[in-house]
Enzyme design. Structure first.
Site, PDB file in Angstrom:
ATOM      1  CG  ASP A  27       3.437   5.442  -5.416  1.00 16.41           C
ATOM      2  OD1 ASP A  27       4.009   5.039  -4.384  1.00 16.41           O
ATOM      3  OD2 ASP A  27       3.133   4.686  -6.356  1.00 16.41           O
ATOM      4  N   GLY A  28       6.085   7.000  -4.274  1.00 15.23           N
ATOM      5  CA  GLY A  28       7.505   6.921  -4.634  1.00 15.23           C
ATOM      6  C   GLY A  28       8.456   7.388  -3.545  1.00 15.23           C
ATOM      7  CB  THR A  73      -8.557   2.058   4.601  1.00 11.93           C
ATOM      8  OG1 THR A  73      -8.728   1.845   3.197  1.00 11.93           O
ATOM      9  CG2 THR A  73      -9.499   3.161   5.026  1.00 11.93           C
ATOM     10  CD  GLU A  74      -6.904  -0.287   1.264  1.00 11.75           C
ATOM     11  OE1 GLU A  74      -6.533   0.844   0.873  1.00 11.75           O
ATOM     12  OE2 GLU A  74      -8.107  -0.570   1.442  1.00 11.75           O
ATOM     13  CG  ASN A  75      -0.957   3.363   2.972  1.00  9.26           C
ATOM     14  OD1 ASN A  75      -1.165   4.507   2.590  1.00  9.26           O
ATOM     15  ND2 ASN A  75      -0.552   2.401   2.139  1.00  9.26           N
ATOM     16  NE  ARG A  78       2.762   1.656   2.768  1.00 10.29           N
ATOM     17  CZ  ARG A  78       3.432   2.304   1.837  1.00 10.29           C
ATOM     18  NH1 ARG A  78       4.504   3.003   2.148  1.00 10.29           N
ATOM     19  NH2 ARG A  78       3.038   2.280   0.585  1.00 10.29           N
ATOM     20  NE  ARG A 194       0.150   5.355  -8.162  1.00 10.25           N
ATOM     21  CZ  ARG A 194      -0.415   4.428  -7.428  1.00 10.25           C
ATOM     22  NH1 ARG A 194      -1.672   4.130  -7.616  1.00 10.25           N
ATOM     23  NH2 ARG A 194       0.262   3.786  -6.500  1.00 10.25           N
ATOM     24  CB  SER A 202      -4.110   2.951  -5.289  1.00  7.74           C
ATOM     25  OG  SER A 202      -3.099   2.402  -6.085  1.00  7.74           O
ATOM     26  CD  GLU A 213      -9.001  14.470 -19.488  1.00 11.29           C
ATOM     27  OE1 GLU A 213      -8.167  13.688 -19.983  1.00 11.29           O
ATOM     28  OE2 GLU A 213     -10.193  14.535 -19.865  1.00 11.29           O
TER      29      GLU A 213
END
Ligand code: FPP
Length: 247
Positions: A27-28, A73-75, A78, A194, A202, A213
């Site tokens: 991410d980022g 699956t949501e990307n 975009r 993350r 997510s 952890e």
């Protein structure tokens, strides 16, 4: 060998101090690019290059599995050009991986609904899977068109089919169910990282992260160096893993 490794369900932490299995939510990338006045797609290119570096580092320090969340699956929601760029990067990445995996004995698997990918990508995935099946050792898993709930539901469907057809009998166990997941035969992640500042899962490896952890950092993925990974591992080594028990 893979079967033997699938033993650290709740109860058997790794012993060496180095996590056997690290999972990372990449991410980022977009913010990394924006900070530099670049298009978001440049962030994904930097992110994919960083994956190569971190995967090599993981292999070198004795991690057995690295699983990354590259495309959910949501990307697909975009902007079209961003999706196209990510797919192109993945194609390029898998193409390059195919030419180096045999030399470096690196295994690479794709977790996700491959049927939703382009025919070209599907072919590349099949090839990397085939090469991987011939080796032992470090394995990188790329989650692509992946969703944790989707993985569990499709595993349940396949189990129900097998049950109805009499291919499996008796009461379903957690271990048996695990064999219907993309991660079948792979130990659960010890450490989930993350980068990018958000503190949520997510829809990533929902079943497998039951006892992982978690490590969160504001560092953006393209800036997440091997020194950052060392920090995450040092923090992991300070944790007291009890797996629901009392020590
Ligand atoms: C999240 O950052 C990143 C993605 C949705 C795509 C990740 C894809 C790659 C790194 C390219 C290919 C990967 C491999 C493994 C070869 P974001 O876009 O959500 O960033 P933001 O939160 O800053 O907007």
């Amino acid at each position: 060998m893979a079967e033997e490794r699938n033993n650290n369900k709740a109860g058997e932490p790794e012993q060496s101090g180095i996590p056997r299995h690290i999972a990372i939510i990449l991410d980022g990338n977009g913010r990394w690019a924006k900070k530099r006045g670049l298009p978001r797609t440049a962030g994904h290119a930097a992110g994919s290059e960083n994956f190569r570096k971190i995967a090599t580092y993981c292999r070198d320090i004795g991690v057995e599995y690295l699983t990354v969340y590259a495309f959910s699956t949501e990307n697909w929601q975009r902007p079209e050009d961003e999706v196209r760029t990510i797919m192109k990067l993945l194609e390029r990445y898998l193409n390059e991986a195919i030419s180096t995996m045999e030399r470096d004995h690196i295994r690479m698997k794709v977790f996700g609904d491959v049927s939703g990918l382009s025919p070209k990508l599907q072919k590349l995935v099949a090839k990397t899977n085939e090469i991987s099946s011939r080796y032992e050792g470090f394995q990188a898993n790329i989650c692509l068109n992946y969703g944790g709930r989707n993985e569990i539901v499709s595993a349940a469907r396949r189990y129900a089919e097998d049950y109805a057809a009499g291919r499996v009998t008796g009461e379903l166990t957690e271990e048996q169910f695990g064999n219907y997941l993309y991660s079948a035969g792979i130990s659960d992640p010890d450490l989930l990282i993350r980068p990018g500042g958000e503190q949520r899962i997510s829809n990533f490896l929902l079943w497998q992260c039951a006892y992982s952890e978690f490590y969160f950092t504001d560092v953006l993925w393209p800036d997440f160096t091997s020194a950052e990974l060392d920090k995450a591992i040092a923090e992991y080594q300070r944790r007291d893993r009890r797996f629901g028990k009392v020590k």
